[in-house]
Design an enzyme around this catalytic site. Structure first.
Site, mmCIF file in Angstrom:
data_model
loop_
_atom_site.group_PDB
_atom_site.id
_atom_site.type_symbol
_atom_site.label_atom_id
_atom_site.label_comp_id
_atom_site.label_asym_id
_atom_site.label_seq_id
_atom_site.Cartn_x
_atom_site.Cartn_y
_atom_site.Cartn_z
ATOM 1 N N ARG A 65 0.822 -1.216 0.000
ATOM 2 C CA ARG A 65 0.000 0.000 0.000
ATOM 3 C C ARG A 65 0.854 1.263 0.000
ATOM 4 N NH1 ARG A 65 -3.488 2.536 4.573
ATOM 5 N NH2 ARG A 65 -5.143 3.622 3.435
ATOM 6 N N HIS A 113 0.550 4.361 -2.473
ATOM 7 C CA HIS A 113 0.318 5.739 -2.023
ATOM 8 C C HIS A 113 1.435 6.670 -2.471
ATOM 9 C CE1 HIS A 113 -2.983 5.117 1.263
ATOM 10 N NE2 HIS A 113 -3.193 4.376 0.194
ATOM 11 N N GLY A 130 3.438 10.912 -8.262
ATOM 12 C CA GLY A 130 4.406 9.984 -8.851
ATOM 13 C C GLY A 130 5.261 9.240 -7.834
ATOM 14 N N SER A 152 7.843 10.587 -1.885
ATOM 15 C CA SER A 152 7.386 11.707 -1.051
ATOM 16 C C SER A 152 6.523 11.248 0.114
ATOM 17 C CB SER A 152 6.652 12.747 -1.893
ATOM 18 O OG SER A 152 5.633 12.129 -2.636
ATOM 19 N N ASN A 211 -3.476 8.876 5.417
ATOM 20 C CA ASN A 211 -2.276 8.123 5.791
ATOM 21 C C ASN A 211 -2.023 8.080 7.291
ATOM 22 O OD1 ASN A 211 -1.533 7.414 3.164
ATOM 23 N ND2 ASN A 211 -0.432 9.338 2.835
ATOM 24 N N PRO A 217 -7.280 8.179 -4.192
ATOM 25 C CA PRO A 217 -8.695 7.798 -4.204
ATOM 26 C C PRO A 217 -9.219 7.605 -2.784
ATOM 27 C CG PRO A 217 -7.388 6.324 -5.599
ATOM 28 C CD PRO A 217 -6.431 7.178 -4.843
ATOM 29 N N HIS A 239 -6.661 -5.627 -2.190
ATOM 30 C CA HIS A 239 -7.469 -5.609 -0.966
ATOM 31 C C HIS A 239 -7.841 -7.003 -0.487
ATOM 32 C CE1 HIS A 239 -8.761 -1.114 -1.351
ATOM 33 N NE2 HIS A 239 -7.494 -1.271 -1.059
ATOM 34 N N HIS A 244 -10.539 -14.471 15.812
ATOM 35 C CA HIS A 244 -9.077 -14.410 15.738
ATOM 36 C C HIS A 244 -8.562 -13.460 14.669
ATOM 37 C CE1 HIS A 244 -6.852 -17.784 17.994
ATOM 38 N NE2 HIS A 244 -7.825 -17.280 18.731
ATOM 39 N N ASP A 290 -11.645 -8.371 3.015
ATOM 40 C CA ASP A 290 -12.612 -9.230 2.351
ATOM 41 C C ASP A 290 -13.097 -10.257 3.350
ATOM 42 O OD1 ASP A 290 -9.896 -10.522 0.503
ATOM 43 O OD2 ASP A 290 -10.757 -11.400 2.269
ATOM 44 N N THR A 339 -11.791 -15.841 4.540
ATOM 45 C CA THR A 339 -10.425 -15.785 5.020
ATOM 46 C C THR A 339 -9.466 -16.533 4.112
ATOM 47 O OG1 THR A 339 -11.237 -15.669 7.226
ATOM 48 C CG2 THR A 339 -8.950 -16.300 6.963
ATOM 49 N N ASP A 373 -4.230 -14.059 -3.367
ATOM 50 C CA ASP A 373 -4.895 -14.806 -4.433
ATOM 51 C C ASP A 373 -6.095 -14.005 -4.934
ATOM 52 O OD1 ASP A 373 -6.842 -15.064 -2.551
ATOM 53 O OD2 ASP A 373 -6.278 -17.098 -1.986
HETATM 54 C C1 HEM Z 1 -9.076 2.034 -5.898
HETATM 55 C C2 HEM Z 1 -9.006 2.892 -4.916
HETATM 56 C C3 HEM Z 1 -8.573 2.521 -3.513
HETATM 57 C C4 HEM Z 1 -9.174 2.933 -2.375
HETATM 58 C C5 HEM Z 1 -10.369 3.858 -2.269
HETATM 59 C C6 HEM Z 1 -8.470 2.320 -1.274
HETATM 60 C C7 HEM Z 1 -8.789 2.498 0.068
HETATM 61 C C8 HEM Z 1 -8.258 1.760 1.111
HETATM 62 C C9 HEM Z 1 -8.685 1.859 2.484
HETATM 63 C C10 HEM Z 1 -9.768 2.794 3.021
HETATM 64 C C11 HEM Z 1 -7.951 0.974 3.204
HETATM 65 C C12 HEM Z 1 -8.033 0.719 4.715
HETATM 66 C C13 HEM Z 1 -7.150 1.714 5.445
HETATM 67 C C14 HEM Z 1 -7.354 1.692 6.975
HETATM 68 O O1 HEM Z 1 -8.275 1.062 7.467
HETATM 69 O O2 HEM Z 1 -6.544 2.327 7.691
HETATM 70 C C15 HEM Z 1 -7.055 0.306 2.283
HETATM 71 C C16 HEM Z 1 -6.144 -0.673 2.625
HETATM 72 C C17 HEM Z 1 -5.252 -1.242 1.746
HETATM 73 N N1 HEM Z 1 -5.077 -0.900 0.421
HETATM 74 FE FE1 HEM Z 1 -6.287 0.281 -0.685
HETATM 75 N N2 HEM Z 1 -7.458 1.551 -1.759
HETATM 76 C C18 HEM Z 1 -7.470 1.643 -3.126
HETATM 77 C C19 HEM Z 1 -6.589 1.048 -4.016
HETATM 78 C C20 HEM Z 1 -5.499 0.286 -3.625
HETATM 79 C C21 HEM Z 1 -4.450 -0.157 -4.515
HETATM 80 C C22 HEM Z 1 -4.363 0.199 -6.006
HETATM 81 C C23 HEM Z 1 -3.580 -0.890 -3.765
HETATM 82 C C24 HEM Z 1 -2.285 -1.574 -4.164
HETATM 83 C C25 HEM Z 1 -1.738 -1.542 -5.355
HETATM 84 C C26 HEM Z 1 -4.107 -0.922 -2.412
HETATM 85 C C27 HEM Z 1 -3.564 -1.613 -1.365
HETATM 86 C C28 HEM Z 1 -4.081 -1.669 -0.089
HETATM 87 C C29 HEM Z 1 -3.603 -2.579 0.929
HETATM 88 C C30 HEM Z 1 -2.531 -3.637 0.716
HETATM 89 C C31 HEM Z 1 -4.328 -2.309 2.100
HETATM 90 C C32 HEM Z 1 -4.134 -2.952 3.477
HETATM 91 C C33 HEM Z 1 -2.997 -2.195 4.153
HETATM 92 C C34 HEM Z 1 -2.619 -2.652 5.564
HETATM 93 O O3 HEM Z 1 -3.240 -3.557 6.097
HETATM 94 O O4 HEM Z 1 -1.675 -2.047 6.123
HETATM 95 N N3 HEM Z 1 -5.257 -0.175 -2.361
HETATM 96 N N4 HEM Z 1 -7.256 0.817 1.015
#
Ligand code: HEM
Ligand code: NAG
Ligand code: NAG
Ligand code: NAG
Length: 355
Positions: free
Chosen positions: A71, A75, A81, A85, A103, A172, A202, A223, A275, A278, A283
């Site tokens: 993530r 970000h 880009g 940063s 963030n 986004p 996600h 858990h 999701d 579990t 995948d």
């Molecule tokens: C399409 C628009 C997207 C939105 C609106 C979005 C929004 C979010 C939100 C709200 C969370 C939860 C943050 C929290 O509870 O603190 C999240 C988690 C996450 N997002 Fe996205 N996301 C997007 C796209 C992406 C993309 C493109 C990636 C990777 C290429 C990504 C990877 C992740 C990951 C891996 C997590 C879990 C992070 C963790 O557990 O530390 N997301 N996202």
């Protein structure tokens, strides 16, 4: 039999046969846009090993770090880009990305990047950019979680500033319309397929046992520690868009699970799985969940409201290999967004501050 010297004709014929494919398809390139797959081969040969070792160490202690590092790279890239940063601490000159609302208390993994950078400064000082470290760490993280591997082209340089406003404008949000999210991707040279494919991140979540700090396949919801805080999806649960009712796109039994897990309006920072089924590895379960109306964020389930995206979701839900393949390709595209190369920017000595 008389030995005939190889004729020019034969050479020409063979060259044509051997090189025609590369003339038609382009040479197998060592470059990707401005970036170079072998950028640090001689400058810092230990680089891949240092990144892999540190990410592995962090993952052993906390498997969620894999999701967090992926993530962080996203970000970084989607806001101004891939120039590192997101890593910059606020200064007197600017309020940066790291503590911008989406963030703050949410983006994780900064210490891992810092520890990679500290190791690298010993092996090859002032050589490897923090933006490249983020790209490599994301690749290792996905690999450790059982996801695909892709070649990461390198040579990004680090930006000299960061802006909170840029995050608010460019990242986004989970509650903005799908068209707006898509527009944000498109403005970075990404397309609707990249939106669908990268959102598959996600699914990236684990059962994470707070006592053992290990990932296991879980059978009991109690858990689970997931990765979205209740307030990021709570408006779906009780009074969706002031309708007095929950989001109709939510699977009813999933809805009641969420209402129980995030009671009282749910405006807490409690973590829920992104999701609902579990898994313990990277995948295509994300897409199966969307097909079942059990995507957690509005922005996830919204993919099903666009017919072209819904078709892709359906396709990936049935084709894990295609998802892996396309994910690798979309990650390479994401890693190429707005890169600084040549003499632009700098190579930071510490990732949290400009030199
Ligand atoms: C399409 C628009 C997207 C939105 C609106 C979005 C929004 C979010 C939100 C709200 C969370 C939860 C943050 C929290 O509870 O603190 C999240 C988690 C996450 N997002 Fe996205 N996301 C997007 C796209 C992406 C993309 C493109 C990636 C990777 C290429 C990504 C990877 C992740 C990951 C891996 C997590 C879990 C992070 C963790 O557990 O530390 N997301 N996202
Ligand atoms: C282990 O992970 C936890 C978070 O789950 C973190 O707070 C801690 O700093 C990590 N320890 C090490 C040595 O990385
Ligand atoms: C979506 O984008 C449009 C056009 O840029 C803008 O006017 C609108 O405020 C955006 N909606 C949200 C909820 O951000
Ligand atoms: C669909 O979601 C419901 C509610 O979470 C769950 O009980 C069911 O097993 C899911 N079905 C599939 C096929 O994933």
């Amino acid at each position: 039999m008389v030995h005939k010297p190889v004729s020019y004709f034969t050479i020409a014929l063979f060259s044509l046969i051997f090189f025609l494919p590369s003339l038609l398809h382009g040479q197998p390139s060592l470059f990707y846009g401005q970036l170079d797959y072998r950028f640090y081969d001689r400058l810092c040969p230990n680089l891949p090993m240092v990144v892999r070792y540190n990410v592995w160490q962090a993952y052993k202690n906390d498997s969620r770090i894999a999701a967090s590092l992926l993530r962080l790279h996203f970000h970084d890239c989607i806001v101004d880009g891939c120039e590192g940063s997101v890593l910059l601490d606020d200064t007197l000159d600017f309020k940066g990305e790291k503590n911008a609302p989406p963030n703050r208390n949410s983006a994780r993994g900064f210490e891992v990047i810092d520890s990679i950078k500290a190791d690298l400064e010993r092996f090859c000082p002032s050589t490897v950019s923090c933006a490249d470290i983020l790209a490599l760490a994301a690749r290792e993280a996905v690999g450790l979680a059982g996801g695909p591997y892709w070649a990461v082209p390198l040579g990004r340089r680090d930006g000299l500033a960061a802006s909170e406003q840029a995050v608010l404008d460019q990242l986004p949000s989970p509650i903005e319309p799908l068209e707006n999210i898509t527009a944000k991707f498109v403005s970075k040279g990404l397309d609707i397929k990249d939106v669908v494919v990268l959102s598959g991140s996600h699914e990236y979540r684990y059962s994470w046992d707070a006592t053992t700090r290990k990932t296991t396949v879980i059978t009991r919801r109690s858990h689970t520690v997931g990765f979205a805080q209740c307030f990021t999806f709570s408006r779906r649960l009780f009074n969706f868009k002031n309708s007095g009712n929950p989001d109709p796109a939510l699977n009813p039994s999933f809805l009641s699970d969420l209402q129980n897990a995030c009671p009282g309006g749910g405006s807490t920072s409690k973590l829920m799985p992104l999701d609902s089924v579990t898994t313990y590895k990277f995948d295509n379960v994300y897409y199966k969940n969307l097909m079942n109306n059990t995507g957690l964020l509005e922005s996830d389930q919204a993919l099903m409201t666009d017919s072209r995206m819904a078709a892709l979701v359906n396709f990936y839900s049935m084709n894990p290999m295609a998802f892996s393949y396309d994910f690798a390709a979309s990650m390479a595209k994401l890693g190429n967004v707005g890169v600084l190369t040549g003499q632009a920017g700098e190579i930071r000595r510490r990732c949290g501050s400009v030199n």
